[in-house]
Design an enzyme around this catalytic site. Structure first.
Site, PDB file in Angstrom:
ATOM      1  N   GLU A 102       0.957  -1.369  -0.232  1.00 52.58           N
ATOM      2  CA  GLU A 102      -0.279  -0.413   0.082  1.00 52.58           C
ATOM      3  C   GLU A 102       1.066   1.350   0.187  1.00 52.58           C
ATOM      4  OE1 GLU A 102      -2.789  -0.154   3.270  1.00 52.58           O
ATOM      5  OE2 GLU A 102      -4.433  -1.418   1.694  1.00 52.58           O
TER       6      GLU A 102
HETATM    7  C1  BMA Z   1      -4.775  -3.236   5.103  1.00 50.90           C
HETATM    8  C2  BMA Z   1      -2.940  -3.361   6.222  1.00 50.90           C
HETATM    9  C3  BMA Z   1      -2.890  -2.322   7.280  1.00 50.90           C
HETATM   10  C4  BMA Z   1      -3.929  -2.634   8.309  1.00 50.90           C
HETATM   11  C5  BMA Z   1      -5.149  -3.668   7.719  1.00 50.90           C
HETATM   12  C6  BMA Z   1      -6.817  -2.327   8.730  1.00 50.90           C
HETATM   13  O1  BMA Z   1      -4.547  -2.099   4.982  1.00 50.90           O
HETATM   14  O2  BMA Z   1      -2.570  -3.302   5.103  1.00 50.90           O
HETATM   15  O3  BMA Z   1      -1.568  -1.790   6.936  1.00 50.90           O
HETATM   16  O4  BMA Z   1      -3.502  -2.985   8.937  1.00 50.90           O
HETATM   17  O5  BMA Z   1      -5.345  -2.414   5.841  1.00 50.90           O
HETATM   18  O6  BMA Z   1      -6.795  -1.100   8.387  1.00 50.90           O
END
Ligand code: BMA
Length: 850
Positions: A454
Site C-alpha cells: 500500500e
Molecule cells: C490494510 C493493511 C494494514 C492494516 C489493515 C487494516 O491496508 O495493509 O496496513 O492493518 O489495512 O487497516
C-alpha cells in the site's frame, strides 16, 4: 553451563547397487545452535538477570518480574521507556578441543534486532543494522578452550535513527508508527513493532533468532540454488547450482543424492575462494506439486554432498516441488488481469493476509507454526500473504507451506509509508533482499514477490502530500526514492537471483475509492470498514483479485479476561480502548451493529454479536468473489491472527480461539459451494467449483417459513465441470416466496458432493427485522467411530447458534443456523482427552442477546 556438542558422526550411506556399494563416510563438519548461559542488563545499570535466547528484552524483563505483563490493562503505555534504553546480553559457553581442531569455525547470527555490537571474549567481531539479515562471522581466532563469553550490545533503535531523522527535511508518512518522528522508516526492523492499527507499540531489542555454529574443514557449501529447466508431464529437467567456498586448491566431489542413491556427481578441482558447480538431473514421469485442494503437494528430497578425501566435508538438504506458477497480470478486454496459473491451470486463490505471530518474536517456537498451518488447512485455504509490515517468516514456516500445499505471496518488508533512499539505506536493503531471496527461492510454495504493501496507493490517494506539507522538492525526492527502491533495486535483485518469479512493486495496483478500478488487477477493498459501506456493497465492489478486505471483531471472552477485569467490560473503558488500535474502531463496530441487529443487552452479548456480524458480513464478500469467478480470481481476507489480545480484523484470536468468522471461512472456502444473491428482484443461486476434475453434485434448495413450513423447494443432481461456476436457479423472488412475508422466510441451501454435505442459509431481510422466536433446542451427545458428536434439533429457526463448552477442544462448526425439525450434526475434537457432557455445554443465539 552447557556445552557445545561437536558431533563428528559416522554415517552409513546406503547406495543402490546400480550406482555404488554401501560405504561409511565420516562427516567432517558440524552445525549446532549455540547453547550458552545467558544474562541481560540495561546498559547503564550492570544489574544482570537471567535471559532466554532466542527472545527479547521485553520478554526477559517480564520473566524477571521487572515489568508487569505488557499485554495487561494499560501497561503498554507505561513500558514505552524500554525503547529509549540500550541493552546488553552476555552468554557463557564452553568450547572443547574437538571443536577447536576444525580449520574454520563460523558463527551465524540468524536474527539480531537490530543495532547490535557483538564481541567474543572481549574482541568486537560485528556490528549489525538489519534484523532481517543473518550475519556470518569466522570466529575461530577469538575462541579459547574452556569457558568463552559472548556479549551483544543493543543500541536503542530510537536513538540510532535520530541522526537520519535530524538530517531529513521532512517527516515520513508512517501513520501507523505511534510516535511524532516516525523513526521506523530509517531502521530495518519489523514496522509493526512501532505500532499498527491492530497492535501495540513495543520497539524491542534482542536476539530473536538462534545463533548457529558451523565448524568445517577445507571447503563448505555456501549456497544451493535449485532451478527447474523444463517440466512436462513426462519429464522434469532440474539443476542444482552449488556455491562452494574452499580455503585451498583441492580435489573434491559434489554429489546429488535422492532416496539414498547418488543420481548425479561431479569431480572438481576446487580453487581457493568461491567455486560454482552445477549438478543436473532428469526425473521421468514426475509427480507434480499441487496447492491444497488441487492435489498432493508432492516433494522430492535431495541432498547435495561435498566429498573430500572420502569424508563428507559438507552437505545441504533440499525439498523441492515440481510445478509451474505464473502470475498473469496484463491488460485485457476488461482492464487488467491478475490471477495465478498453477501447473497451467487458472487457480482461484482462497487465503489470508498474515501478520507476525506475536509482538515478541523471539518467543515464537515451531509448535506455533504447526498450529498455524493446521488452521490454514482446516480453513480450506491455498494461499497466505506474508504482509509487508511484518517480517520475512522463519524457515520452518516455508517448510510447512511446502508440505501442506500453501502458496506464499511474499511482500518485501515495507508498508504504508515512503522510505529513505540514501546510499546507506539502499545498501542495507540490498543485503536484506539478497539474503532473503536466496533463503526463500528454493521453496516450491513461494509463488510471488511484491515490493511493498500500500505505498503506491497511499501516495496516490491518501493525501500525504497535504497532511505532511511536502514541498515540490520533497515530493520529487520521495518519488525518486520510491522508484530507486521498488522499481530498480528490488526487481534488479529478483532478476539476478530468482529470475523466474513474478515481482511487482506494490499491492494493490488499483484503488477501492474508484469503482472503475475494480476492473484493474488487485485491490484492497476497504469500503467496508474504512469507507463505512454496507456489507452488501461487497456484491458490487468485486475486483479482479481481492488482496485485502476485512472487518473487526472483539476476541473471545476467554481472551478478553487475560487483559481485563469485569469492571473494564465496556467498549468505552480505558482498557478496552487501549486494546483497540484502529482510529475508528469501536464506534464503527457499533454503527454497523445498529444497522443490522437489535443492540445487545450487555458486553458479553456485544462480543458474541460482533463476531457474528464480522462472520456474516465477510461471508458476503467471500461468496461474491467466488460467484464472480473467473472475473475475480482470488480472495485474501485481512487478517489471520493477532500479535496480542485485542480487537482486530482477525479470524483467530491471540489465544488461538476461532472467532465466528473462521468457521464461516472454512465453509466459504470449500471446493464446491452454493451461493445465493438477489439481483433486481431475481433470486439466483450459483454452484461454484474450484476442483480440477468434474464432480457429481446434489443440490437441495428450499424456502421455508421460520417455523419450518415449506414454501418452495428444488432438487437437482448434476455433473459439475472442473472450475465451473453454474447458475442453478434464477427466478423472481415474488414467484418463489408465494407472497409470504419476507421477514418470516429463509432460503436453505444443501449441497452434497463427494463425501461433503454442507448447509447454508440466505435471508431476505436484515436480522433485526427477522421474525425470530426463542424456540426450543434439543441436543444429544453421541460417539461415532471414536469422534464425539453433538446432534442438535430445534422447533423453530435459530440464528447463529454458538455452542461452547468448558472442555478444551475444537468444534467442526459453530455459529450456524438451525433449520427447524432438522438434525444438525457437529464433531468435537477434545484436546486434553476429556469428553463432553450435557452439563459442559452452553448455547447462545441471536434471540438471547437482547
Ligand atoms: C490494510 C493493511 C494494514 C492494516 C489493515 C487494516 O491496508 O495493509 O496496513 O492493518 O489495512 O487497516
Amino acid at each position: 553451563m552447557l556445552r557445545i556438542l561437536q558431533l563428528s558422526v559416522l554415517v552409513t550411506v546406503c547406495l543402490a547397487p546400480l550406482f555404488q556399494s554401501c560405504q561409511s563416510m565420516e562427516e567432517n563438519f558440524s552445525i549446532n545452535d549455540l547453547e550458552a548461559q545467558w544474562e541481560f542488563s540495561q546498559a547503564e545499570s550492570n544489574d544482570w538477570y537471567p535471559a532466554v535466547v532466542p527472545g527479547n528484552v521485553h520478554l526477559d524483563l517480564f520473566k524477571n518480574k521487572i515489568i508487569e505483563d505488557p499485554f495487561y490493562g494499560n501497561n503498554e503505555e507505561n513500558l514505552q521507556w524500554i525503547e529509549h534504553k540500550d541493552w546488553q546480553y552476555k552468554g557463557t559457553f564452553f568450547v572443547d578441543q574437538k571443536l577447536l581442531s576444525n580449520q574454520h569455525i563460523n558463527f551465524e547470527f540468524k536474527g539480531l534486532d537490530t543495532y547490535a555490537d557483538v564481541s567474543i571474549n572481549g574482541y568486537q567481531i560485528l556490528s549489525t543494522e538489519n534484523m532481517f539479515v543473518a550475519y556470518e562471522k569466522a570466529v575461530k581466532e577469538y575462541l579459547v578452550e574452556g569457558e568463552n563469553t559472548i556479549q551483544i550490545y543493543f543500541h536503542s533503535p530510537i536513538k540510532m535513527a535520530m541522526p537520519a531523522f535530524d538530517k531529513s527535511n521532512f517527516i515520513y508518512p508512517a501513520d501507523n508508527d505511534r510516535s511524532d518522528e516516525h523513526l521506523s522508516v530509517f531502521t530495518r526492523k519489523a514496522p509493526y513493532h512501532y505500532g499498527w492499527d491492530w497492535g501495540p507499540r513495543f520497539v524491542t531489542s534482542g536476539i530473536w533468532r538462534p545463533i548457529s555454529i558451523k565448524a568445517w574443514n577445507d571447503a563448505q557449501i555456501t549456497d544451493v540454488h535449485f532451478t527447474q529447466k523444463m517440466l512436462s508431464r513426462k519429464q522434469a529437467q532440474i539443476a542444482f547450482d552449488t556455491e562452494v567456498e574452499s580455503s585451498s586448491q583441492i580435489d573434491a566431489k559434489l554429489k546429488l543424492i535422492a532416496d539414498g542413491d547418488i543420481v548425479a556427481s561431479k569431480s572438481v578441482n576446487l580453487q581457493k575462494g568461491t567455486n560454482n558447480i552445477t549438478l543436473k538431473y532428469t526425473i521421468d514421469d514426475p509427480e507434480l506439486w499441487w496447492p491444497n485442494g488441487m492435489g498432493e503437494a508432492h516433494l522430492y528430497h535431495f541432498e547435495t554432498r561435498l566429498v573430500i578425501d572420502d569424508n563428507i566435508a559438507d552437505k545441504q538438504k533440499q525439498s523441492i516441488g515440481l510445478r509451474t506458477i505464473e502470475v498473469i497480470n496484463e491488460p485485457d478486454s476488461i482492464g487488467e488481469s491478475f490471477y495465478l496459473k498453477v501447473n497451467g491451470i487458472p487457480t482461484f486463490i482462497k487465503g489470508v493476509n498474515a501478520i507476525p505471530n506475536h509482538s515478541f518474536l523471539g518467543g515464537v517456537r515451531d509448535s506455533v507454526y504447526d498450529t498455524y498451518f493446521d488452521n490454514v488447512i482446516e480453513s480450506n485455504m491455498n494461499m497466505v500473504r506474508i504482509w509487508g509490515g511484518g517480517i520475512y517468516e522463519d524457515d520452518y514456516f516455508y517448510k510447512l507451506a511446502n508440505e501442506k500445499g500453501i502458496l506464499v505471496w511474499q511482500d518485501f518488508i515495507f508498508g504504508c509509508t515512503m522510505y529513505p533512499s540514501d546510499d546507506a539505506f539502499l545498501n542495507n536493503v540490498e543485503k536484506e533482499a539478497e539474503y532473503n531471496i536466496k533463503r526463500l527461492r528454493n521453496h516450491p510454495s513461494l509463488a510471488m514477490w511484491c515490493g511493498n504493501n500500500e505505498i503506491k496507493v497511499g501516495w496516490d490517494n491518501w493525501g500525504w502530500q497535504e497532511k505532511y506539507g511536502y514541498t515540490e522538492a520533497d515530493q520529487k525526492e520521495l518519488l525518486e526514492g520510491y522508484d530507486k527502491l521498488f522499481n530498480q533495486l528490488l526487481p534488479r535483485k529478483i532478476k539476478e537471483l530468482d529470475a523466474e518469479r513474478f515481482y511487482y512493486d506494490s499491492s494493490p495496483i488499483s484503488n477501492w475509492g474508484n469503482k472503475a478500478d475494480m476492473n484493474i488487477a488487485d485491490n484492497h477493498y476497504w469500503g467496508v470498514w474504512w469507507g463505512k459501506h454496507e456489507f452488501e456493497k461487497m456484491n458490487e465492489y468485486v475486483p479482479r483479485f481481492m488482496s485485502e478486505f476485512g472487518f473487526q471483531s472483539f476476541p473471545s471472552m476467554e481472551t478478553i479476561k487475560t487483559f481485563s477485569e469485569e469492571k473494564d467490560w465496556d467498549i468505552d473503558s480505558d482498557v478496552m480502548r487501549a486494546h483497540q488500535k484502529s482510529s475508528i474502531g469501536n464506534v464503527t463496530i457499533k454503527e454497523y451493529m445498529e444497522r443490522d441487529y437489535i443492540m445487545p443487552s450487555n458486553f458479553q452479548n456485544f462480543v458474541y454479536l460482533n463476531q457474528v456480524m464480522q462472520a456474516e458480513g465477510m461471508r458476503i464478500g467471500f461468496e461474491a468473489h467466488r460467484r464472480n469467478k473467473p472475473f475475480n480470481m482470488g480472495t485474501l481476507y485481512w487478517q489471520l491472527n493477532d500479535v496480542w489480545p485485542a480487537v482486530s480484523w482477525s479470524g483467530i484470536d491471540y489465544l488461538g480461539n476461532w472467532k465466528a468468522m473462521q468457521y464461516f471461512i472454512k465453509k466459504a472456502f470449500e471446493s464446491v459451494i452454493s451461493s445465493a444473491i438477489i439481483n433486481e428482484g431475481n433470486l439466483s443461486v450459483h454452484i461454484i467449483s474450484d476442483k480440477i476434475e468434474d464432480c457429481k453434485v446434489s443440490s437441495h434448495l428450499q424456502i421455508i417459513k421460520l417455523d419450518g413450513t415449506m414454501v418452495w423447494e428444488q432438487n437437482k443432481d448434476f455433473q459439475l465441470k472442473a472450475n465451473e461456476n453454474k447458475i442453478i436457479l434464477n427466478e423472481t423472488l415474488t414467484s418463489l416466496s408465494k407472497s409470504e412475508n419476507l421477514n418470516d422466510l429463509v432460503l436453505v441451501l444443501n449441497t452434497a458432493y463427494e463425501k461433503h454435505n454442507t448447509q447454508s442459509t440466505f435471508l431476505f431481510s436484515k436480522v433485526k427485522d427477522l421474525k425470530l422466536s426463542k424456540g426450543k433446542i434439543d441436543y444429544k451427545i453421541v460417539s461415532k467411530n471414536g469422534i464425539q458428536q453433538v446432534i442438535l434439533k430445534s422447533n423453530t429457526f435459530i440464528k447463529n447458534l454458538e455452542i461452547s463448552t468448558s472442555i478444551e477442544g475444537r468444534w467442526s462448526d459453530n455459529y450456524f443456523d438451525l433449520v427447524p425439525h432438522q438434525e444438525y450434526v457437529i464433531d468435537f475434537k477434545s484436546t486434553n482427552g476429556k469428553t463432553l457432557s450435557t452439563e459442559s455445554i452452553t448455547l447462545k443465539s441471536i434471540t438471547d442477546t437482547y
